[in-house]
Design a protein around this motif. Structure first.
Motif, mmCIF file in Angstrom:
data_model
loop_
_atom_site.group_PDB
_atom_site.id
_atom_site.type_symbol
_atom_site.label_atom_id
_atom_site.label_comp_id
_atom_site.label_asym_id
_atom_site.label_seq_id
_atom_site.Cartn_x
_atom_site.Cartn_y
_atom_site.Cartn_z
ATOM 1 N N MET A 1 1.145 -1.007 -0.195
ATOM 2 C CA MET A 1 -0.113 -0.055 0.319
ATOM 3 C C MET A 1 0.889 1.050 -0.092
ATOM 4 O O MET A 1 2.126 0.853 -0.627
ATOM 5 N N SER B 1 -5.515 -2.009 5.935
ATOM 6 C CA SER B 1 -5.818 -3.593 4.785
ATOM 7 C C SER B 1 -5.673 -3.951 6.332
ATOM 8 O O SER B 1 -6.405 -5.139 5.457
ATOM 9 N N HIS C 1 -10.177 -5.207 -2.997
ATOM 10 C CA HIS C 1 -8.629 -4.260 -1.839
ATOM 11 C C HIS C 1 -8.151 -4.476 -3.533
ATOM 12 O O HIS C 1 -7.381 -4.948 -3.737
#
Length: 397
Positions: A99, A108, A278
């Motif tokens: 990320m 996350s 995601h």
């Protein structure tokens, strides 16, 4: 209408910076627009563990800038898998979810823990809970402030997300009592940074690891500030020989050059994610992966961790000498220190302002505490000089 009397009238006032405008930086030092030099004892809240413009990290970034900087995750890049493999090896894990920011890593990690709770542990839909600690700081997104007890971060930003149970930091028995059949994870900072470098009692992390394993819940360690060499070990969890189920990493992972963060865990945890559930346009981009890989390479030798441990002992010795002389208590882990200022010497903010005038940059927190987190490149003589300036700042009230 903007307030033209402030130095940054067009910048949203979500920070109250010290009165300095940094123009250049190198190693442990920065300079303002007039060329005055300051010793950086904050290092971007640990984002600059390896110093400003670390030559090896800058070289990695410049080399990658000449090749490709962004592909999005719609396509593969030649930098992502090597970076993920190196970081997974450093952590002793199998998989990496890349990320950008620390808060994104925490968000996350929460999503992954909930998915794991539903798909592996068998928690009923929408009932998963995560146990957290009082005094925590995991970021300022709306989900994260839902389980914060910092009024500045929380008040006025509701409604808040459910699913979190908060217990006192450092109390493993309280964690055990809070876990029930719907608990998916325990999320803690091994050392609380924003709270003032709060170090838990010896054995706390080992006991949390035992409890989570016995009760079938994930242990998630937020090592965004404490990890990657800061405390004299690769991770703060290493101080007790603990390996969590999930590491949350950021700050120093980007070398102070680009935002890089990651969730690192084994496949039986991170493997619960499915394509489309995601993502991030910039997460794991080639430039970030190149810099992150270079950071991992720096840490792989253990030299930076040893340096932080050695200089951290020197820092602790110097700070201990101030207790009773404008300082009421100090807490030190490697090159990371929380210094509680005697109210008679002023507030933490007042002392940091005096330090700035003396050529040292630090940050206050929670009224009476100052944090030191210098780059790991700092020298013992520079630590000595910083402590001399702190003595002067404490006596200048």
């Amino acid at each position: 209408m903007t307030d033209q009397t402030t130095p940054e009238p067009h910048v949203a006032r979500n920070y109250a910076p010290l009165d300095i405008t940094i123009a250049t930086a190198d190693g442990a030092w920065v300079s303002d627009e007039e060329g005055r030099r300051y010793l950086d004892m904050l290092a971007g809240y640990s984002a600059l563990n390896f110093g400003h413009r670390n030559p090896e990290l800058v070289r990695a970034a410049v080399d990658q800038l000449g090749r490709v900087t962004l592909t999005s995750r719609a396509f593969r890049s030649d930098r992502l898998e090597p970076f993920a493999a190196a970081l997974a090896e450093l952590c002793g894990k199998q998989m990496v979810l890349p990320m950008n920011t620390g808060a994104e890593a925490v968000e996350s990690g929460i999503k992954v823990a909930r998915a794991w709770g539903y798909r592996v542990k068998g928690i009923a839909d929408a009932r998963a809970k995560i146990v957290v600690a009082h005094g925590n700081f995991h970021g300022r997104t709306t989900t994260i402030v839902s389980f914060s007890d910092d009024p500045d971060a929380r008040e006025g930003f509701g409604p808040f997300a459910p699913g979190f149970v908060s217990v006192p930091f450092g109390d493993a028995d309280a964690i055990a009592e809070a876990i029930d059949d719907d608990t998916a994870a325990v999320l803690i900072e091994p050392i609380q940074g924003e709270a003032g470098v709060i170090i838990p009692p010896e054995g706390y992390l080992r006991r949390v690891r035992e409890i989570t394993r016995e009760r079938g819940v994930l242990m998630i360690a937020d090592e965004i500030q404490s990890g990657l060499g800061r405390v004299g070990r690769t991770f703060a969890c290493d101080r007790e020989g603990v390996v969590p189920d999930m590491y949350l990493l950021g700050k120093a992972l980007g070398g102070g050059i680009v935002p890089v963060s990651a969730v690192v865990a084994d496949e039986d945890v991170l493997g619960v994610l499915r394509p489309g559930e995601h993502g991030s346009t910039f997460g794991g981009n080639p430039l970030a992966a190149a810099v992150g890989h270079a950071v991992v390479d720096l840490l792989a030798t253990g030299e930076w961790q040893e340096r932080a441990a050695l200089l951290g002992g020197h820092l602790a010795q110097k700070l201990d000498g101030l207790v009773g002389h404008g300082v009421t208590a100090v807490r030190v882990a490697g090159l990371w220190a929380g210094i509680d200022v005697d109210p008679e010497a002023g507030t933490g903010r007042e002392v940091t302002e005096r330090l700035r005038a003396l050529g040292v940059l630090a940050k206050d927190t929670h009224g009476q505490t100052i944090r030191f987190a210098p780059p790991l490149t700092i020298r013992a003589t520079e630590i000595d000089w910083a402590i001399e300036q702190l003595e002067r700042a404490l006596s200048a009230h």
